[in-house]
Design a protein around this motif. Structure first.
Motif, mmCIF file in Angstrom:
data_model
loop_
_atom_site.group_PDB
_atom_site.id
_atom_site.type_symbol
_atom_site.label_atom_id
_atom_site.label_comp_id
_atom_site.label_asym_id
_atom_site.label_seq_id
_atom_site.Cartn_x
_atom_site.Cartn_y
_atom_site.Cartn_z
ATOM 1 N N LYS A 150 4.657 -12.543 17.782
ATOM 2 C CA LYS A 150 3.373 -12.560 17.091
ATOM 3 C C LYS A 150 2.173 -12.638 18.036
ATOM 4 C CE LYS A 150 1.005 -14.876 13.312
ATOM 5 N NZ LYS A 150 1.081 -15.926 12.312
ATOM 6 N N TYR B 102 19.688 -10.931 9.612
ATOM 7 C CA TYR B 102 18.501 -10.218 9.155
ATOM 8 C C TYR B 102 18.764 -9.549 7.823
ATOM 9 C CZ TYR B 102 20.417 -5.654 10.469
ATOM 10 O OH TYR B 102 21.190 -4.523 10.544
ATOM 11 N N THR C 73 9.881 -5.384 3.611
ATOM 12 C CA THR C 73 10.001 -6.766 4.085
ATOM 13 C C THR C 73 11.240 -6.934 4.961
ATOM 14 O OG1 THR C 73 8.927 -7.569 2.070
ATOM 15 C CG2 THR C 73 10.152 -9.177 3.373
ATOM 16 N N LYS D 48 13.316 -9.867 6.972
ATOM 17 C CA LYS D 48 13.547 -11.292 7.222
ATOM 18 C C LYS D 48 14.482 -11.407 8.417
ATOM 19 C CE LYS D 48 13.437 -12.787 2.408
ATOM 20 N NZ LYS D 48 14.237 -13.429 1.354
ATOM 21 N N ALA E 133 11.534 -15.893 10.309
ATOM 22 C CA ALA E 133 10.337 -15.055 10.354
ATOM 23 C C ALA E 133 10.441 -14.008 9.262
ATOM 24 C CB ALA E 133 10.208 -14.383 11.712
ATOM 25 N N HIS F 278 8.497 -10.577 7.988
ATOM 26 C CA HIS F 278 7.542 -9.554 8.386
ATOM 27 C C HIS F 278 7.344 -8.569 7.246
ATOM 28 C CE1 HIS F 278 7.954 -10.865 12.579
ATOM 29 N NE2 HIS F 278 9.239 -10.972 12.313
ATOM 30 N N LYS F 279 6.093 -8.201 7.001
ATOM 31 C CA LYS F 279 5.783 -7.191 5.992
ATOM 32 C C LYS F 279 5.155 -5.994 6.693
ATOM 33 C CE LYS F 279 5.776 -9.482 1.779
ATOM 34 N NZ LYS F 279 6.490 -8.931 0.691
ATOM 35 N N ARG F 280 5.638 -4.808 6.349
ATOM 36 C CA ARG F 280 5.079 -3.584 6.924
ATOM 37 C C ARG F 280 3.679 -3.366 6.349
ATOM 38 N NH1 ARG F 280 8.509 1.820 6.881
ATOM 39 N NH2 ARG F 280 9.978 0.124 6.960
ATOM 40 N N GLU F 281 2.747 -3.050 7.246
ATOM 41 C CA GLU F 281 1.391 -2.752 6.795
ATOM 42 C C GLU F 281 1.334 -1.337 6.254
ATOM 43 O OE1 GLU F 281 -1.507 -3.407 9.810
ATOM 44 O OE2 GLU F 281 -1.081 -5.552 9.952
#
Length: 89
Positions: free
Chosen positions: A11, A49, A55, A57, A82, A84-87
């Motif tokens: 990050k 994962y 999304t 994880k 963690a 994470h979301k794709r923009e």
């Protein structure tokens, strides 16, 4: 799947090199990461994962700890979760 050496970018945005391998045939899917620098240099972190749509994880245990079995992280457990979301463009 063979290990792949690739930059890992946490990050804070500082890329570090390392290797990882995944096994998508297991449930949950597994990922082992071995950074080649930093706090966990040359130590393997066992993880799991899940990719669901946009999304991702990822849940890792500190070196020497057992692989997580679910996507939770309790204080003092040595497990990091963690999400994470794709923009969208």
């Amino acid at each position: 799947m063979p290990e792949k050496s690739t930059p890992l970018t946490p990050k804070d945005g500082k890329a570090i090199s390392g290797a990882f391998k995944v096994d998508a045939t297991k449930k949950p899917k597994t990922m082992d990461m071995t950074p080649s620098e930093g706090r966990y240099k040359d130590k393997t972190l066992l993880g799991i994962y899940e990719l669901d749509g946009d999304t991702l994880k990822i849940c890792f245990a500190e070196p020497g700890k057992d692989r997580p079995t679910d996507f939770t992280s309790k204080a003092g457990s040595g497990v990091v979760l963690a999400i994470h979301k794709r923009e969208k463009p």
